[in-house]
Write a protein that holds these residues in place. Structure first.
Motif, short mmCIF file in Angstrom:
data_model
loop_
_atom_site.label_atom_id
_atom_site.label_comp_id
_atom_site.label_asym_id
_atom_site.label_seq_id
_atom_site.Cartn_x
_atom_site.Cartn_y
_atom_site.Cartn_z
N ALA B 27 0.95 -1.18 -0.02
CA ALA B 27 0.00 0.19 0.06
C ALA B 27 0.80 1.29 -0.05
N LEU B 28 2.25 1.10 0.35
CA LEU B 28 2.87 2.26 0.09
C LEU B 28 2.98 2.95 -1.22
N ASN B 29 2.82 2.03 -2.20
CA ASN B 29 2.38 2.59 -3.48
C ASN B 29 1.67 3.80 -3.75
N LEU B 30 0.79 3.67 -2.83
CA LEU B 30 -0.31 4.87 -2.80
C LEU B 30 0.54 6.37 -2.66
N LEU B 31 1.45 6.08 -2.05
CA LEU B 31 2.46 7.45 -1.72
C LEU B 31 2.72 8.21 -3.02
N LEU B 37 2.97 15.49 -1.82
CA LEU B 37 2.61 16.83 -2.06
C LEU B 37 1.40 17.47 -1.44
N ALA B 38 0.41 16.58 -1.56
CA ALA B 38 -0.64 17.08 -0.86
C ALA B 38 -0.93 16.96 0.68
N SER B 39 -0.07 15.86 0.86
CA SER B 39 0.08 15.67 2.49
C SER B 39 0.77 16.75 3.20
N LEU B 40 1.44 17.49 2.58
CA LEU B 40 2.24 18.81 3.22
C LEU B 40 1.28 19.67 3.70
N GLY B 41 0.02 19.65 3.13
CA GLY B 41 -0.87 20.48 3.41
C GLY B 41 -1.71 20.40 5.03
N ALA B 42 -0.96 19.25 5.47
CA ALA B 42 -1.72 19.07 6.77
C ALA B 42 -0.79 19.54 7.96
N VAL B 154 6.15 8.95 3.79
CA VAL B 154 5.60 10.47 4.02
C VAL B 154 4.27 10.53 3.62
N ALA B 155 3.37 10.86 4.59
CA ALA B 155 1.98 10.83 4.33
C ALA B 155 0.97 11.59 5.16
N ARG B 156 0.06 12.01 4.91
CA ARG B 156 -0.91 12.30 5.70
C ARG B 156 -1.24 11.48 6.97
N ALA B 157 -1.49 11.95 8.20
CA ALA B 157 -1.84 11.27 9.16
C ALA B 157 -3.49 11.34 9.63
N LEU B 289 1.35 15.70 9.32
CA LEU B 289 2.19 14.77 8.45
C LEU B 289 3.00 13.93 9.11
N PHE B 290 2.71 12.81 8.83
CA PHE B 290 3.51 11.42 9.43
C PHE B 290 4.69 11.04 8.59
#
Lengths: 311, 311, 311, 311
Positions: B27-31, B37-42, B154-157, B289-290
């Motif tokens: 599932a890390l392929n989702l990143l 880039l969008a996750s930084l918005g968190a 590197v993902a949104r939490a 951001l996680f």
């Protein structure tokens, strides 16, 4: 040789050189929430590049010796305590059918893999960075300036890709990076930046281990002072010792010019060494987000890390 | 028990369930860069919180036994090969006066410290996630689905602080987190999010190790399925096994409901366990951001990590 | 290649080649109380000579690399978890004033130090010595033919000091010891003896590691068969592999002539390697009492040992 | 507290208490060739009994926790780097068909397994046995009084089977062995003997680990002095610390009466602990040949050993 007491007068505009909370974080104190927030602005693509060498620890094969390392260091060992082959050979599953693999790692970070140095890693005389007593670094760990005091690094990177600038595959073993080299890279260095220095030396390993061990290119003392004067938070390089190394794996600089002393001891600037920067070089970006999250090893002199660049 | 072959039909909207490049990332392929880039918005504050337990390895003191861990596991060992006390006792400096501390770490991540599981950590039958043959997990490491295949996260939490929601210090040992619990936390879960689950169970350790070992609260199978159906990239929890544990340190779920099999084996969703989430709880943020950067251990079943939250 | 089944027909006069109690001890079954009692008769002086290389594990110095070893093997690591320097630096004594030093050792015996091989160390096909299934040698140890099955060795030694006989300091790298060499040493070999073979090759190390690694002298296959036919209990040598080695650290013999297979696998004859026999050579004794007491490592493929000669 | 200087006056008839060659061997200097030769006279049957606990290191199972040990100590770890299951799963043989198993051991001897203490293991003040400076015991090992200075032990044993004498299975946790106990065992103690002391306490482990940890029986200080006055070469016991232990795993004796200080520090008498003496007890022999061959660990504070009795 500048004694540690002199560091009470900060070299730059920051104020980490005081006793008290966080004084063992050194220049990482520059990474305030405001600076971190601003550093995110360096991300434009969202691409994540890992910057670590592989840890190959399979001790019955030549694998551990195939990764760049300093001669004579104990290489990583990685052991499985139960694995899929065991089940293939008849080991009973756990409970109703669950199978699991488990393992252990033995690692001596300095000189063997991508790692981050704690401020307690090097000093002269009887005191560590900022006057902390060196004899508090004992067999059960450093109670002063250990890697547990560093914490995570989230910072804007200024990338100095010196061989790319010069149009060479890698610097030569005897070369030392000058201030002019750094300036030529076009980085707009801000306080709190991580200076990422590429020498290309890991490519020498693929030519031969003997070439890798014949010496190493690295920063000159003047270039080190230039970086420190820019109030950077950390230096990260793909060579083994930030400074150049001679064929005996030692640095030829005097104590005054020694780069470990300059960064770790006088300025509290953490170091990361043995990074893998080849894909980063291809990306040809001067600024990006740099992240390193050392293991919380209480009293450790270093931590193996997988630094990342977010482009 | 759903066999791994069935995973060829993806459960969600993503397409990581195909053979070929990156199929061991799960599932890390989702990143993708866009998601990163969008996750930084968190990030709104720029505050960085480390989420790891300390690694205390000083083996001549009770230190290693003072950190939460599963009974009977080999605790970390941390050794200095040269330290400040040695110099105090007369060891000669290197060269003109340089002194250095050096050390080694022995660590078995599962059950002893904050770590990230590789997809090869658990399976049923003869195949790992996505049909990779389990007997390729051998004494010299996993050549399939090892932690080296995971790469950085590197993902949104989406934070599920269940005890805070319920107004308790920590969940009880026998409690299982339900879908209703998750929904009550108010997270807007998006594909590629890391689900961070707080049980508060590390606080039981400060009451007593015996309490910590009396069992553990964790996700229910239905809650696990709910998370997987939301196409999350990873689950990270402060308990030791994502699922609840009985006093024998085992999970009571059937193979169909086993959460390690559900996440790692059926969905290729990496897990992180034994996080320290108390300061994060105080921050009372649902999204942030996680970041987790596992060591690049070739063939490893796990890596010790210091995950971070950037608030 | 002689299959293990053929070993059901004993080569000599003894009967260890049967299933049941003690069948994993191999030729050590020859060491009956009567034989042990008789072996004491070989002692005439009461002088005790240790026959082990030093284990130098101080990992921050070049010490571990200064002891003879095969290239690419993980060298011993020895760590102090508390020591005298710590007390000198201020560590509090235990209780009313007691001070203690404590340490740990990491050792991979084969190729790094004086050790004794278990019968499970080498085989061909799917079965160990005497038909024990090889797949019972798993990640958590060998449940068949491990070093724990060997037990202590107390036996009369027949010493074959080949270089002394030939008047050379050490044999040359490419030399193989013949039956004539063995016969020239004048030993009166009896069933249950330990054959101690000197090549002098550890002296090559003091010339240079490169010379040591350029190959190794050792027993020829015919000499191995001659020894096995004499119903010896064990072979102990100062080279690294009983057999000769080529510059790639491999043996050039076919499987039929391979000495590890011949001794360990076909005859159940334990091996000890990397002994230090220089003082023993000076003593110029052909028979003496030989003792080796392997650690009781459950499922171990070997044990580091300090063999002794009582002259 | 008797300072180490006072040890310049030997307590008995021997003269090991002088500086110079072998002064770090302590009472083992009593084992002259004449004494060794005489000790062989204690053998009457030729039966060999190993006296070591098993080393169970399989870290994914509860095995290591099933062997008697002190609480909180790092238990042995034993790893296979290649094994038979790997070949069963498809690992290619070496060369033409050779298969081999290889392994590694991590061991912290004190409190975890049968071991022999070096003279540097304990002291008071700033000096080791015989005035050697304690600060020479550093992170890279003890350059004074390490286990490498001990050498092999070949000696007559005087066996004190106190529980057998009293007709009990094992002594009680709070019991201390008196001089009368020792005298009742009927041993004819000679200079250079190894005093083997049985408490039966390992049998408490089979009742429960909690019972084993509730305290331990051991020698009283007066009994220790009685033994030292008999000019013994070594003390070997089946308890963990020679002395009795309280439930906190500490000794209640004052520094003057502490048995480690008495033996190791004042008299240079080596200790061996955690022996397994049950079969030896059944043999009901008061004198026999005792052999211990510590590993030649340079600077080690101890060595794991398999002591043997030759009856």
């Amino acid at each position: 040789m500048t004694p540690p007491e002199a560091r009470q007068t900060p070299q730059g505009s920051h104020n980490w050189g005081r006793w008290g909370e966080g004084d063992e974080k050194g220049a990482l104190n520059l990474l305030t929430p405001e600076v971190v927030l601003a550093s995110l602005g360096a991300v434009t693509e969202g691409r994540v590049l890992p910057l670590a060498l592989p840890i190959k620890g399979s001790t019955s094969s030549p694998a551990p010796t195939t990764v760049p390392h300093l001669r004579g260091r104990p290489l990583p060992q990685h052991f499985m305590s139960v694995d899929g082959a065991d089940y293939a050979a008849g080991t009973r599953p756990v409970g109703a059918g669950l199978r699991m693999a488990d393992d252990a790692l033995i690692v001596t970070p300095h000189g063997t893999t991508t790692h981050m140095d704690a401020l307690c890693h090097m000093w002269a005389g009887d005191a560590l960075y900022n006057g902390h007593p060196a004899d508090r670094v004992r067999s059960y760990g450093a109670t002063r300036c250990g890697i547990d005091k560093a914490g995570p690094v989230v910072a804007r990177a200024s990338f100095f890709d010196v061989p790319a600038r010069r149009g060479v595959r890698h610097l030569a073993a005897e070369e030392r990076i000058t201030v002019a080299d750094l300036e030529s890279c076009g980085a707009d260095v801000r306080p709190g930046d991580v200076a990422v220095i590429r020498t290309g030396w890991p490519l020498a390993w693929s030519d031969s281990p003997e070439k890798y061990w014949s010496g190493q290119p690295g920063l000159s003392a003047e270039a080190g002072r230039w970086l420190a004067a820019h109030d950077i938070a950390m230096v990260a390089s793909d060579n083994s010792a930030i400074s150049a190394l001679n064929p005996h794996q030692g640095a030829d600089e005097s104590l005054d010019d020694d780069l470990h002393l300059l960064f770790l001891w006088r300025h509290g600037i953490h170091l990361a060494e043995m990074l893998w920067l080849e894909e980063l070089s291809e990306a040809a970006r001067t600024h990006f987000l740099f992240i390193a999250t050392p293991l919380n090893i209480q009293g450790g002199t270093a931590s193996p890390i997988t630094p990342i660049a977010i482009l």
